[in-house]
Write a protein that holds these residues in place. Structure first.
Motif, PDB file in Angstrom:
ATOM      1  N   GLN A  17      29.677  42.482  49.686  1.00 39.18           N
ATOM      2  CA  GLN A  17      29.909  42.024  48.669  1.00 39.18           C
ATOM      3  C   GLN A  17      31.511  42.647  47.933  1.00 39.18           C
ATOM      4  O   GLN A  17      31.395  43.758  48.214  1.00 39.18           O
ATOM      5  CB  GLN A  17      29.077  42.131  47.390  1.00 39.18           C
ATOM      6  CG  GLN A  17      27.728  40.977  47.972  1.00 39.18           C
ATOM      7  CD  GLN A  17      26.795  40.797  46.485  1.00 39.18           C
ATOM      8  OE1 GLN A  17      26.464  41.943  46.058  1.00 39.18           O
ATOM      9  NE2 GLN A  17      26.090  39.820  46.523  1.00 39.18           N
ATOM     10  N   ASP A  20      33.786  41.307  42.374  1.00 43.24           N
ATOM     11  CA  ASP A  20      33.835  39.976  41.807  1.00 43.24           C
ATOM     12  C   ASP A  20      32.427  39.299  41.975  1.00 43.24           C
ATOM     13  O   ASP A  20      32.180  37.995  41.694  1.00 43.24           O
ATOM     14  CB  ASP A  20      34.850  39.167  41.580  1.00 43.24           C
ATOM     15  CG  ASP A  20      35.054  38.769  42.923  1.00 43.24           C
ATOM     16  OD1 ASP A  20      34.659  39.277  43.890  1.00 43.24           O
ATOM     17  OD2 ASP A  20      36.207  37.856  42.948  1.00 43.24           O
ATOM     18  N   GLU A  21      31.333  39.791  42.843  1.00 39.46           N
ATOM     19  CA  GLU A  21      30.123  39.286  43.116  1.00 39.46           C
ATOM     20  C   GLU A  21      30.037  38.490  44.373  1.00 39.46           C
ATOM     21  O   GLU A  21      29.402  37.214  44.048  1.00 39.46           O
ATOM     22  CB  GLU A  21      29.457  39.119  41.911  1.00 39.46           C
ATOM     23  CG  GLU A  21      28.982  40.063  40.929  1.00 39.46           C
ATOM     24  CD  GLU A  21      28.037  39.693  39.783  1.00 39.46           C
ATOM     25  OE1 GLU A  21      27.388  38.793  39.853  1.00 39.46           O
ATOM     26  OE2 GLU A  21      28.244  40.443  38.907  1.00 39.46           O
ATOM     27  N   HIS A  22      31.212  38.190  45.221  1.00 38.64           N
ATOM     28  CA  HIS A  22      31.276  37.464  46.400  1.00 38.64           C
ATOM     29  C   HIS A  22      30.921  38.134  47.470  1.00 38.64           C
ATOM     30  O   HIS A  22      31.286  39.346  47.557  1.00 38.64           O
ATOM     31  CB  HIS A  22      32.538  36.681  46.343  1.00 38.64           C
ATOM     32  CG  HIS A  22      33.094  35.699  45.184  1.00 38.64           C
ATOM     33  ND1 HIS A  22      33.256  36.132  44.010  1.00 38.64           N
ATOM     34  CD2 HIS A  22      32.479  34.449  44.855  1.00 38.64           C
ATOM     35  CE1 HIS A  22      33.474  35.039  43.054  1.00 38.64           C
ATOM     36  NE2 HIS A  22      32.890  34.031  43.668  1.00 38.64           N
ATOM     37  N   CYS A  29      31.450  31.430  49.314  1.00 38.23           N
ATOM     38  CA  CYS A  29      32.258  32.310  48.569  1.00 38.23           C
ATOM     39  C   CYS A  29      33.512  31.852  48.704  1.00 38.23           C
ATOM     40  O   CYS A  29      34.422  31.868  47.758  1.00 38.23           O
ATOM     41  CB  CYS A  29      31.766  33.760  48.905  1.00 38.23           C
ATOM     42  SG  CYS A  29      30.140  34.192  48.127  1.00 38.23           S
ATOM     43  N   LYS A  72      28.676  32.763  42.136  1.00 37.03           N
ATOM     44  CA  LYS A  72      28.498  34.157  42.543  1.00 37.03           C
ATOM     45  C   LYS A  72      27.700  34.139  43.598  1.00 37.03           C
ATOM     46  O   LYS A  72      26.414  33.510  43.779  1.00 37.03           O
ATOM     47  CB  LYS A  72      27.946  34.872  41.363  1.00 37.03           C
ATOM     48  CG  LYS A  72      29.049  34.957  40.406  1.00 37.03           C
ATOM     49  CD  LYS A  72      28.565  35.850  39.090  1.00 37.03           C
ATOM     50  CE  LYS A  72      29.374  35.956  38.092  1.00 37.03           C
ATOM     51  NZ  LYS A  72      29.296  36.628  36.953  1.00 37.03           N
TER      52      LYS A  72
END
Length: 162
Positions: A17, A20-22, A29, A72
């Motif tokens: 990850q 930015d939570e991807h 994503c 996300k």
């Protein structure tokens, strides 16, 4: 060289990850971030609600086959818990909006569901929206068949979350 030997290797199934939570390796994503050139039918990044994006399935099982995904990365659909009920509801709402934009008004002929791990090719949760069910071919009826362990309906998932 010693540092490389002592550096722990990631476990199988772990994510990579970003801040930015991807997940850097997740194809979905990359799609929601605009890195793949995929047409987003609903792009949460352009709206006040930045939770969901939608795009066409590359192997459609019905004339209208869309994938609604959280923007996300949250693991797979097994990772969705009680705290994710509003997110799942938003996935459904977005699916219905896209169907209506494409003149699908009979929601009785729509199938909503998730492939249950390990029977999904991408671990990022994605709600399949298929319509009309009456026009699904034989293999699609098997792959997206109701009440089997590899494809769970929206109702089954919501019930497991409460």
């Amino acid at each position: 060289m010693a540092a490389a030997i002592n550096t722990p290797t990631p476990e199988i199934g772990t994510t990579d990850q970003t801040d930015d939570e991807h997940d850097k390796k997740c194809i979905f994503c990359k799609i929601v971030k605009g890195e793949m050139g995929t047409e987003l039918l609903h792009d949460g990044s352009l709206l006040t609600d930045e939770t969901v994006s939608c795009f066409r399935d590359i192997h459609p099982g019905a004339p209208h086959h869309y994938l609604d995904v959280p923007r996300k990365y949250v693991g797979n659909c097994k990772s969705l818990g009680k705290e994710h009920v509003p997110l799942v509801e938003k996935l459904v709402e977005t699916g219905k909006e896209i169907l209506q934009k494409n003149n699908v008004t009979d929601l009785n002929g729509v199938r909503f569901g998730f492939h249950w791990p390990p029977f999904c090719s991408v671990t990022h949760p994605h709600l399949h929206v298929l319509a009309p069910v009456s026009q699904m071919g034989f293999m699609s009826r098997v792959v997206y068949r109701l009440n089997l362990y590899w494809f769970i309906t929206l109702l089954q998932k919501l019930n497991s979350m409460s």
